[in-house]
Write a protein that holds these residues in place. Structure first.
Motif, mmCIF file in Angstrom:
data_model
loop_
_atom_site.group_PDB
_atom_site.id
_atom_site.type_symbol
_atom_site.label_atom_id
_atom_site.label_comp_id
_atom_site.label_asym_id
_atom_site.label_seq_id
_atom_site.Cartn_x
_atom_site.Cartn_y
_atom_site.Cartn_z
ATOM 1 N N VAL A 96 33.677 -58.509 13.854
ATOM 2 C CA VAL A 96 32.222 -58.528 14.067
ATOM 3 C C VAL A 96 31.716 -57.101 14.294
ATOM 4 O O VAL A 96 30.704 -56.677 13.720
ATOM 5 N N ARG A 119 32.066 -55.156 10.985
ATOM 6 C CA ARG A 119 31.052 -55.571 10.013
ATOM 7 C C ARG A 119 29.683 -54.995 10.374
ATOM 8 O O ARG A 119 28.959 -54.479 9.518
ATOM 9 N N GLU A 179 28.701 -61.246 0.875
ATOM 10 C CA GLU A 179 29.611 -61.814 -0.120
ATOM 11 C C GLU A 179 30.601 -60.787 -0.660
ATOM 12 O O GLU A 179 31.649 -61.146 -1.199
ATOM 13 N N LYS A 197 42.169 -66.797 9.696
ATOM 14 C CA LYS A 197 41.205 -67.455 10.586
ATOM 15 C C LYS A 197 39.931 -66.617 10.729
ATOM 16 O O LYS A 197 38.826 -67.165 10.713
ATOM 17 N N SER A 202 29.267 -71.420 24.177
ATOM 18 C CA SER A 202 29.030 -70.385 23.159
ATOM 19 C C SER A 202 30.093 -70.458 22.073
ATOM 20 O O SER A 202 29.780 -70.394 20.881
ATOM 21 N N GLU A 203 31.339 -70.573 22.481
ATOM 22 C CA GLU A 203 32.393 -70.655 21.474
ATOM 23 C C GLU A 203 32.300 -71.968 20.716
ATOM 24 O O GLU A 203 32.530 -72.008 19.508
ATOM 25 N N ILE A 238 29.838 -71.566 18.001
ATOM 26 C CA ILE A 238 30.369 -70.789 16.871
ATOM 27 C C ILE A 238 31.207 -71.705 15.976
ATOM 28 O O ILE A 238 31.057 -71.711 14.747
ATOM 29 N N VAL A 245 30.372 -72.634 12.081
ATOM 30 C CA VAL A 245 31.354 -72.398 11.008
ATOM 31 C C VAL A 245 31.525 -73.677 10.178
ATOM 32 O O VAL A 245 31.524 -73.643 8.945
ATOM 33 N N ARG A 281 28.271 -74.292 8.227
ATOM 34 C CA ARG A 281 28.132 -73.346 7.110
ATOM 35 C C ARG A 281 29.058 -73.737 5.962
ATOM 36 O O ARG A 281 28.659 -73.744 4.803
ATOM 37 N N LEU A 301 24.945 -66.017 1.791
ATOM 38 C CA LEU A 301 25.017 -65.964 3.259
ATOM 39 C C LEU A 301 23.762 -65.330 3.849
ATOM 40 O O LEU A 301 23.313 -65.709 4.930
ATOM 41 N N GLU A 302 23.216 -64.376 3.116
ATOM 42 C CA GLU A 302 22.028 -63.667 3.607
ATOM 43 C C GLU A 302 20.828 -64.596 3.774
ATOM 44 O O GLU A 302 19.884 -64.265 4.498
ATOM 45 N N LYS A 338 24.024 -65.333 20.120
ATOM 46 C CA LYS A 338 25.407 -64.863 19.988
ATOM 47 C C LYS A 338 26.057 -65.413 18.718
ATOM 48 O O LYS A 338 26.758 -64.675 18.012
ATOM 49 N N GLY A 354 24.619 -66.130 15.999
ATOM 50 C CA GLY A 354 24.076 -65.342 14.891
ATOM 51 C C GLY A 354 24.728 -63.973 14.798
ATOM 52 O O GLY A 354 25.091 -63.505 13.715
ATOM 53 N N LEU A 355 24.900 -63.312 15.944
ATOM 54 C CA LEU A 355 25.529 -61.987 15.961
ATOM 55 C C LEU A 355 26.969 -62.073 15.461
ATOM 56 O O LEU A 355 27.417 -61.254 14.661
ATOM 57 N N VAL A 356 27.691 -63.065 15.949
ATOM 58 C CA VAL A 356 29.105 -63.181 15.577
ATOM 59 C C VAL A 356 29.241 -63.492 14.094
ATOM 60 O O VAL A 356 30.053 -62.884 13.395
ATOM 61 N N LEU A 357 28.446 -64.437 13.605
ATOM 62 C CA LEU A 357 28.611 -64.878 12.225
ATOM 63 C C LEU A 357 27.832 -64.017 11.244
ATOM 64 O O LEU A 357 27.964 -64.171 10.037
ATOM 65 N N GLY A 358 27.015 -63.111 11.768
ATOM 66 C CA GLY A 358 26.254 -62.234 10.885
ATOM 67 C C GLY A 358 25.174 -62.976 10.127
ATOM 68 O O GLY A 358 24.835 -62.614 9.003
ATOM 69 N N LEU A 387 38.549 -71.693 17.583
ATOM 70 C CA LEU A 387 38.570 -70.370 16.950
ATOM 71 C C LEU A 387 39.939 -69.713 16.951
ATOM 72 O O LEU A 387 40.300 -69.036 16.002
#
Lengths: 498, 498
Positions: free
Chosen positions: A156, A159, A172, A188, B148-149, B152, B156, B159, B171-172, B188, B190-194, B348
């Motif tokens: 993270v 990125r 992508e 993972k 929070s976890e 996530i 995942v 998505r 993804l964008e 969080k 959003g931040l983690v998964l971008g 995770l």
């Protein structure tokens, strides 16, 4: 339960844990229960009225313990060890007693500051450079639950930094680089983050370590087709065979690509850096010179009870810039004044356990000398095991033994018609070693080892590190493996002749 | 440390934990140390030689405890409670003693099966439908470290499912929907998964809950501009004010968008579903009818020591399809035969603690009745607190009290010249309440509450739930708040006059 009832139940728990460790050797290593044993034994709803704690505690002995695979058993040589020490256990107990989620300094100052201190102790114990220490004010260490979560955090951060530097990049096109030997944490991280993972091929002649030129070629190839590798996950001590990537060469190549993050995962082997004699093998100088982040698990070979994964970064801003969440209700004047670390911004969740305490207890109780002695004992026992394999006509080591891990396989009986190195021979080798693994696992009450695959070869792993394992356990394990091998070969020969 | 030394140190730990709880009320709620207190007190490296455990244990009392903010203190009303019960603590202790990482059924069958059992107990305790239970074979429950976890993990899965159904999606363009009131876990994730996060506005007249029509308008708006919302994170019991989104309305809207995942986060409030009388308020029927996943934390108001976050899903395949990693060395015949759950593919990391044990200990010790009694006590104490606020001329409740949480603020003194509802008035209100919060926090040895912001308004939160909180503690807290308010108003009036 009031305080006096807790005292009684607590004493009982301590006594029973003493009994557990006193009787560990007599227990089957791997639980012998069948799927569904516990589901069938328990009621399908919580009781309407509370039960006496005595009967609950008794059920732990009666119902739970038979379903436990004893990772602390001296005959446990599977996967990698998961540490348990009395000191770690006591640390966990004290930390449970002040239950709190430690998401900010104010939420429990001691938890944050002790984590800063023990992670600096760890950095020094392992010879990591000053830039990885919390006291540098720039880099720092943080405890993650597992190396897998640590790598997600690092990806993270990598990125976010990459996208700041390349605002036009598409998710992508981003690629996480691992090798075919990287632990499942690489795959993972890709699954969790929804990013491509490219597992670079490694060669037997390089002992399954990634070379600089191989990395360089891959980056150039990916750049040519519009892909954007943004992190390289190198390994010191793979799960498959304890392989070590060419950390120095990779670092030199990555100097040419400053946007690509360099992470070194030494989840299992990193704790051996406590011993100066293993630092050249584990490429400590190159780690210090090149790596932007480094991980090793105290909870594997490092004497601290699960979970306690150590993660150090060269620049803490990379984490915080990527992960900071500070809503109004989490603001504190100490944070606003920049006086403190708020570890919630260094990991995935918000709350976190007070895990530094068990590391503190262990490092103080063992001291640097005691920690080193534990590591050296594991390496010596593995040298002994490797000498047994080398001394046998029937087995071969598949790779050079790595610290406390040996990978070996049974050789084809001399009656085999296959010519060496043929595809037919590989298939026969694999059938034979699968059969051996099955045969050994039929005795998993006495011994637990696991198989793995190295570039198509089925091999057996022998991983040492449980605190109570002594030479006699290694010897007995080897006797059992030999006996199983004889049975397998006999059956094999009989089948070939019929 | 050998077994007998552990017995001695273990008894000592139990005794000291008893002393800790016996003396809890006399301790300052919030730690009174200054930043750096512990870093300065400790050596900068681990000792070379091991130390006696006695002195280490003494240092816990001398150095660590003063730096602990006591979340179990009866005068702790900040954030949300973090549970600690003796039963939970004992569960944690027994589970530490068999330290293992439980990544597969075989790695410790009891850990996996007990998690399946207690998560079904939890599902029934909270009235969740059969489809959320492990025994359904389709849905199921899993323990995560934190909400929070858990979110996530759910994002995942959502998505992955969305991208399977829309392979052309970028993804964008993906968007996570939350509201402005969602816990930091939304940001969080959003931040983690971008990924983009859109925090939908909510209205005061809806008590800060999201309406169906608001969701519908947002989805249509985003679709029109090529964005792809793929998950809605609704909340039952926000951190700010205990607000509850319009779960039924959102579910009806989402029927029209079957690719959008519907997650209900009830991290704090969900455990109150144990009491039938709170189920209509918390929209249980709509959760059962519409939600694809549901989260509540046993470790907040639910009597189980941190960490133990409950997550239930309607379809476990969504998790496994998104997160499965099974390299050769993790394969087991039980998994290959489809006989068992391997929880590594539901979260995770790879390894995980044996957390079901403490939930089992708590639910059996308290029984459904005891668990309900604990929740009801918190709600009753909050009703008492709310009645004190209502009975005061100087304060007002900002929202309807929600279960065990009240949000309130000090009213402007009658001398204030501002007209109500003006921007000037809001600024004055906020200055006044910030001053009150500061004044109260100067007494944080006696009382810990936190401020928050609701659509621009600074308010104070009063969150009940520590196990030892009684009416007398609420009364004394109120007296202190009133006293601080008098001082603040006096100073305010003096300043206005000068």
């Amino acid at each position: 339960m009031d305080i006096e009832a807790f005292r009684k139940a607590g004493y009982q728990a301590i006594d029973r844990i003493c009994d557990y460790y006193a009787s560990l050797q007599e227990r089957p290593v791997v639980s012998q229960v069948q799927p569904g044993y516990l589901i069938d034994a328990l009621p399908s709803t919580a009781p309407e009225r509370g039960e006496q704690f005595d009967s609950i505690a008794d059920d732990f002995q009666k119902l739970i313990l038979p379903g436990i695979t004893h990772w602390q058993h001296p005959n446990f040589f599977a996967y990698f060890p998961t540490a348990s020490t009395f000191e770690g256990l006591l640390g966990d107990l004290y930390s449970s007693s002040v239950a709190n989620p430690t998401f900010s300094w104010l939420a429990s100052p001691a938890c944050t500051e002790l984590e800063q201190v023990v992670m600096d102790w760890g950095a020094k114990l392992f010879g990591l450079g000053d830039h990885f220490q919390n006291k540098s004010g720039v880099g720092g260490g943080v405890i993650q639950t597992t190396a897998s979560e640590g790598l997600i955090v690092i990806c993270v951060a990598a990125r976010a930094r990459y996208l700041r530097e390349h605002p036009d990049a598409k998710l992508e096109d981003l690629v996480i680089y691992t090798t075919t030997q990287t632990h499942s944490l690489g795959v993972k991280a890709g699954l969790v983050l929804g990013l491509k993972v490219r597992a670079l091929e490694v060669k037997k002649e390089n002992e399954y370590g990634l070379r600089g030129e191989e990395l360089h070629a891959a980056v150039e190839e990916d750049h040519a087709r519009g892909r954007r590798p943004f992190i390289v996950v190198a390994t010191v001590g793979t799960t498959n065979s304890g392989a070590i990537d060419y950390i120095e060469e990779l670092g030199e190549v990555l100097k040419g690509y400053p946007s690509i993050w360099y992470h070194v995962d030494a989840a299992w082997a990193g704790v051996a850096l406590a011993c100066p004699e293993f630092r050249p093998l584990e490429k400590l100088d190159a780690i210090n010179q090149h790596a932007e982040s480094f991980c090793t698990n105290f909870h594997k070979w490092g004497l601290v009870n699960f979970d306690a994964s150590g993660l150090w970064v060269r620049n803490r801003r990379d984490l915080i810039d990527a992960l900071d969440v500070t809503p109004e209700y989490l603001r504190t004047k100490q944070h606003d004044a920049g006086l403190v670390v708020d570890y919630r911004n260094w990991h995935l969740g918000l709350g976190r356990r007070f895990r530094s305490l068990k590391i503190w207890f262990v490092l103080r109780s063992y001291g640097v000398e005691g920690f080193q002695a534990h590591i050296r004992k594991g390496v010596e026992l593995n040298e002994h095991f490797a000498s047994l394999v080398r001394g046998s006509r029937d087995f071969e080591l598949v790779t050079t033994p790595s610290l406390a891990l040996s990978v070996f396989r049974l050789k084809l009986p001399s009656t085999s018609a296959s010519s060496p190195d043929s595809a037919e021979s590989l298939a026969a080798f694999n059938d034979l070693n699968r059969a051996l693994n099955l045969r050994v696992s039929a005795h998993n009450d006495k011994l637990f080892i696991t198989q793995t695959m190295l570039n198509g070869m089925i091999c057996l792993r022998f991983a040492i590190g449980a605190q109570r394992t002594e030479k006699e356990h290694v010897d007995r394990a080897w006797d059992l493996i030999k006996q199983c091998a004889e049975e397998v070969v006999e059956e094999w020969t009989r089948n070939s002749e019929s």
